[in-house]
Design a protein around this motif. Structure first.
Motif, PDB file in Angstrom:
ATOM      1  N   UNK A 100       0.836  -1.204   0.000  1.00 34.23           N
ATOM      2  CA  UNK A 100       0.000   0.000   0.000  1.00 34.23           C
ATOM      3  C   UNK A 100       0.874   1.259   0.000  1.00 34.23           C
ATOM      4  N   UNK A 101       1.917   1.275   0.812  1.00 28.28           N
ATOM      5  CA  UNK A 101       2.807   2.439   0.866  1.00 28.28           C
ATOM      6  C   UNK A 101       3.489   2.637  -0.489  1.00 28.28           C
ATOM      7  N   UNK A 102       3.959   1.559  -1.110  1.00 30.28           N
ATOM      8  CA  UNK A 102       4.603   1.662  -2.425  1.00 30.28           C
ATOM      9  C   UNK A 102       3.613   2.171  -3.471  1.00 30.28           C
ATOM     10  N   UNK A 103       2.368   1.718  -3.382  1.00 31.39           N
ATOM     11  CA  UNK A 103       1.335   2.183  -4.319  1.00 31.39           C
ATOM     12  C   UNK A 103       1.068   3.672  -4.175  1.00 31.39           C
ATOM     13  N   UNK A 104       1.010   4.149  -2.953  1.00 28.59           N
ATOM     14  CA  UNK A 104       0.801   5.580  -2.714  1.00 28.59           C
ATOM     15  C   UNK A 104       1.971   6.406  -3.238  1.00 28.59           C
ATOM     16  N   UNK A 105       3.180   5.946  -2.990  1.00 30.69           N
ATOM     17  CA  UNK A 105       4.356   6.651  -3.502  1.00 30.69           C
ATOM     18  C   UNK A 105       4.349   6.699  -5.030  1.00 30.69           C
ATOM     19  N   UNK A 152       1.708   6.533  -6.969  1.00 34.08           N
ATOM     20  CA  UNK A 152       0.602   7.388  -7.403  1.00 34.08           C
ATOM     21  C   UNK A 152       0.977   8.869  -7.354  1.00 34.08           C
ATOM     22  N   UNK A 153       1.839   9.231  -6.430  1.00 39.28           N
ATOM     23  CA  UNK A 153       2.289  10.621  -6.327  1.00 39.28           C
ATOM     24  C   UNK A 153       3.454  10.887  -7.272  1.00 39.28           C
ATOM     25  N   UNK A 154       4.365   9.954  -7.387  1.00 38.89           N
ATOM     26  CA  UNK A 154       5.603  10.176  -8.146  1.00 38.89           C
ATOM     27  C   UNK A 154       5.387  10.150  -9.655  1.00 38.89           C
ATOM     28  N   UNK A 155       4.561   9.270 -10.180  1.00 34.81           N
ATOM     29  CA  UNK A 155       4.412   9.151 -11.634  1.00 34.81           C
ATOM     30  C   UNK A 155       3.851  10.418 -12.294  1.00 34.81           C
ATOM     31  N   UNK A 156       2.778  11.011 -11.787  1.00 33.70           N
ATOM     32  CA  UNK A 156       2.321  12.258 -12.412  1.00 33.70           C
ATOM     33  C   UNK A 156       3.358  13.376 -12.317  1.00 33.70           C
TER      34      UNK A 156
END
Length: 165
Positions: free
Chosen positions: A20-25, A27-31
């Motif tokens: 979950x933490x990796x997914x959140x990171x 989601x923020x980093x790619x855009x």
């Protein structure tokens, strides 16, 4: 962490928290990264517009000294195909086959993202760069205008329309 004699490992809950933490990171980093890449591509337009603008001013001064009637060159949109998300390939032919771009002494030797044009009349010219940085058919446009005022070329700041579309 559940431990048995000699056995160590992570529980399913601990692994899911990490996912979950990796997914959140992500989601923020790619855009943010995508926006950074598009912004770096706009640097091409700014430097190329400056080069074309300088070529127009130089042409004006030289033609004025020679007493030639046309003080500015009106160069067509080059390359002729509309911009897309992919780079235009490195190709000198569209530039060198144009009498207008040759008169300005301008050509792009490397691959580029923007289509350039330089419309003019007897008292002003503009340099425009049009690009479609993400392939959505919405163009980023950079425009710089120069006008003849009292015998001198006066410049306006570069106008940016939909920088990152």
């Amino acid at each position: 962490m559940c431990t048995r004699e000699g056995t160590r490992g992570f529980t399913l809950v601990e692994l899911m928290i990490v996912v979950v933490i990796m997914g959140l990171l992500a989601a923020v980093a790619l855009p943010s990264f995508s926006r950074y890449v598009r912004r770096s591509r706009t640097a091409e337009a700014l430097t190329t517009i400056q080069r074309i603008y300088t070529a127009e001013v130089t042409y004006h001064h030289e033609s004025h000294e020679r007493g030639v009637g046309a003080y500015f060159i009106s160069a067509p949109a080059t390359p002729t195909t509309p911009p897309g998300a992919a780079r235009y390939p490195a190709n000198l032919t569209p530039w060198t086959s144009s009498a207008q771009w040759n008169a300005l002494g301008f050509a792009l030797e490397s691959a580029h993202f923007f289509q350039y044009e330089c419309p003019s009349n007897s008292s002003s010219f503009s340099v425009a760069a049009h690009g479609d940085l993400d392939g959505d058919m919405a163009y980023s446009t950079f425009l710089r205008v120069g006008a003849l005022v009292g015998g001198e070329v006066q410049s306006q700041a570069i106008q940016v329309i939909e920088e990152l579309e």
